[in-house]
Scaffold this active site. Structure first.
Site, PDB file in Angstrom:
ATOM      1  N   GLU A  69       0.821  -1.229   0.000  1.00  0.00           N
ATOM      2  CA  GLU A  69       0.000   0.000   0.000  1.00  0.00           C
ATOM      3  C   GLU A  69       0.852   1.276   0.000  1.00  0.00           C
ATOM      4  O   GLU A  69       0.314   2.380  -0.183  1.00  0.00           O
ATOM      5  CB  GLU A  69      -0.922   0.024   1.227  1.00  0.00           C
ATOM      6  CG  GLU A  69      -2.151  -0.878   1.122  1.00  0.00           C
ATOM      7  CD  GLU A  69      -1.837  -2.363   1.224  1.00  0.00           C
ATOM      8  OE1 GLU A  69      -0.914  -2.735   1.964  1.00  0.00           O
ATOM      9  OE2 GLU A  69      -2.518  -3.151   0.525  1.00  0.00           O
ATOM     10  N   VAL A 114       9.650  -6.238   4.319  1.00  0.00           N
ATOM     11  CA  VAL A 114       9.110  -7.396   3.604  1.00  0.00           C
ATOM     12  C   VAL A 114      10.067  -8.551   3.863  1.00  0.00           C
ATOM     13  O   VAL A 114      11.248  -8.474   3.521  1.00  0.00           O
ATOM     14  CB  VAL A 114       8.969  -7.115   2.091  1.00  0.00           C
ATOM     15  CG1 VAL A 114       8.165  -8.231   1.434  1.00  0.00           C
ATOM     16  CG2 VAL A 114       8.284  -5.775   1.850  1.00  0.00           C
ATOM     17  N   THR A 129       6.296 -18.669   0.322  1.00  0.00           N
ATOM     18  CA  THR A 129       5.595 -18.507  -0.958  1.00  0.00           C
ATOM     19  C   THR A 129       6.207 -17.370  -1.781  1.00  0.00           C
ATOM     20  O   THR A 129       7.123 -16.689  -1.337  1.00  0.00           O
ATOM     21  CB  THR A 129       4.104 -18.164  -0.709  1.00  0.00           C
ATOM     22  OG1 THR A 129       4.054 -16.844  -0.162  1.00  0.00           O
ATOM     23  CG2 THR A 129       3.463 -19.143   0.243  1.00  0.00           C
ATOM     24  N   HIS A 163       4.811 -14.667  -2.398  1.00  0.00           N
ATOM     25  CA  HIS A 163       4.216 -13.396  -1.986  1.00  0.00           C
ATOM     26  C   HIS A 163       5.274 -12.308  -1.849  1.00  0.00           C
ATOM     27  O   HIS A 163       5.075 -11.165  -2.267  1.00  0.00           O
ATOM     28  CB  HIS A 163       3.484 -13.596  -0.656  1.00  0.00           C
ATOM     29  CG  HIS A 163       2.417 -12.589  -0.399  1.00  0.00           C
ATOM     30  ND1 HIS A 163       1.286 -12.480  -1.173  1.00  0.00           N
ATOM     31  CD2 HIS A 163       2.297 -11.630   0.546  1.00  0.00           C
ATOM     32  CE1 HIS A 163       0.520 -11.509  -0.706  1.00  0.00           C
ATOM     33  NE2 HIS A 163       1.122 -10.969   0.334  1.00  0.00           N
ATOM     34  N   PHE A 169      13.375   4.831  -0.768  1.00  0.00           N
ATOM     35  CA  PHE A 169      13.059   3.413  -0.547  1.00  0.00           C
ATOM     36  C   PHE A 169      13.707   2.933   0.758  1.00  0.00           C
ATOM     37  O   PHE A 169      14.849   2.483   0.768  1.00  0.00           O
ATOM     38  CB  PHE A 169      13.580   2.611  -1.744  1.00  0.00           C
ATOM     39  CG  PHE A 169      13.131   1.178  -1.770  1.00  0.00           C
ATOM     40  CD1 PHE A 169      11.888   0.841  -2.267  1.00  0.00           C
ATOM     41  CD2 PHE A 169      13.951   0.159  -1.314  1.00  0.00           C
ATOM     42  CE1 PHE A 169      11.464  -0.482  -2.301  1.00  0.00           C
ATOM     43  CE2 PHE A 169      13.551  -1.166  -1.348  1.00  0.00           C
ATOM     44  CZ  PHE A 169      12.297  -1.486  -1.841  1.00  0.00           C
TER      45      PHE A 169
HETATM   46  N1  INI Z   1       3.501  -6.666   3.724  1.00  0.00           N
HETATM   47  C1  INI Z   1       4.654  -6.234   4.254  1.00  0.00           C
HETATM   48  O1  INI Z   1       4.812  -5.017   4.482  1.00  0.00           O
HETATM   49  N2  INI Z   1       5.647  -7.115   4.535  1.00  0.00           N
HETATM   50  C2  INI Z   1       5.525  -8.460   4.303  1.00  0.00           C
HETATM   51  O2  INI Z   1       6.477  -9.216   4.601  1.00  0.00           O
HETATM   52  C3  INI Z   1       4.314  -8.931   3.759  1.00  0.00           C
HETATM   53  N3  INI Z   1       4.144 -10.348   3.501  1.00  0.00           N
HETATM   54  O3  INI Z   1       5.090 -11.121   3.667  1.00  0.00           O
HETATM   55  O4  INI Z   1       3.066 -10.779   3.148  1.00  0.00           O
HETATM   56  C4  INI Z   1       3.288  -7.998   3.474  1.00  0.00           C
HETATM   57  N4  INI Z   1       2.115  -8.398   2.946  1.00  0.00           N
HETATM   58  C5  INI Z   1       0.944  -7.557   2.969  1.00  0.00           C
HETATM   59  C6  INI Z   1       0.860  -6.633   1.773  1.00  0.00           C
HETATM   60  O5  INI Z   1       1.797  -5.573   1.885  1.00  0.00           O
HETATM   61  C7  INI Z   1      -0.527  -5.992   1.638  1.00  0.00           C
HETATM   62  O6  INI Z   1      -0.814  -5.231   2.788  1.00  0.00           O
HETATM   63  C8  INI Z   1      -1.649  -7.033   1.459  1.00  0.00           C
HETATM   64  O7  INI Z   1      -1.332  -7.912   0.379  1.00  0.00           O
HETATM   65  C9  INI Z   1      -2.993  -6.335   1.127  1.00  0.00           C
HETATM   66  O8  INI Z   1      -2.906  -5.558  -0.074  1.00  0.00           O
END
Ligand code: INI
Length: 156
Positions: free
Chosen positions: A59, A82, A87, A89, A114
């Site tokens: 976001e 992150v 996975t 993701h 960043f």
């Molecule tokens: N968001 C993060 O900031 N860090 C992460 O490690 C992470 N993982 O691993 O899933 C993560 N996922 C959520 C993503 O940013 C969104 O908020 C979600 O997908 C809704 O749009």
């Protein structure tokens, strides 16, 4: 003799927005703490720092883009963590955030920094959030101020 141009991290009179992701908040609030402290240590007025929380790193670009286009914002610092899981993701979230911030910076013609950690493990993230490997929030704050100063110099 070469004409060398570089910015300095001067904070006086600068207005900085910080976007921070709540996901992995244990880490990101330490990045935020370091970032705000560093901005103030460089002379940014606390009233000129606005902090905006978002759910996750995915976001961040939308909000950073909105803030970067405001006339009363000189730079946007983006903070998140992150952390790689089992996975794919990670790749989508980290890649999307990186691409989105590059785009936001170009579109607004302003520094959008960043400061999002992308690590394989939680330990690596902890190391970069105020322990062994410093605090990437601090580094991001200094980069933002240096870039604001540099762009000022280049346009004057
Ligand atoms: N968001 C993060 O900031 N860090 C992460 O490690 C992470 N993982 O691993 O899933 C993560 N996922 C959520 C993503 O940013 C969104 O908020 C979600 O997908 C809704 O749009």
């Amino acid at each position: 003799m070469a004409n060398v141009i570089q910015g300095r991290p001067r904070g006086e009179g600068r207005r900085v927005a910080v976007v921070c992701a709540r996901f992995n908040e244990l880490i990101t609030r330490e990045l935020l703490r370091g970032c705000v402290d560093e901005l103030e240590r460089h002379g940014v007025d606390p009233d000129a720092i606005q902090v905006v929380w978002v759910p996750g790193a995915w976001e961040i670009p939308l909000v950073a883009s909105r803030l970067a286009r405001k006339d009363d914002v000189d730079a946007v610092v983006c903070l998140g963590a992150v952390i790689r899981g089992a996975t794919a993701h990670f790749d989508y979230v980290a890649g999307g955030a990186a691409r989105g911030l590059a785009q936001a910076s170009h579109d607004a013609d302003k520094p959008v920094v960043f400061g999002i950690l992308t690590t394989d493990t939680i330990e690596q993230a902890v190391e970069r959030a105020g322990t062994k490997a410093g605090n990437k929030g601090r580094e991001a704050a200094t980069v933002a101020l240096e870039m604001v100063d540099l762009l000022h110099t280049l346009s004057s």
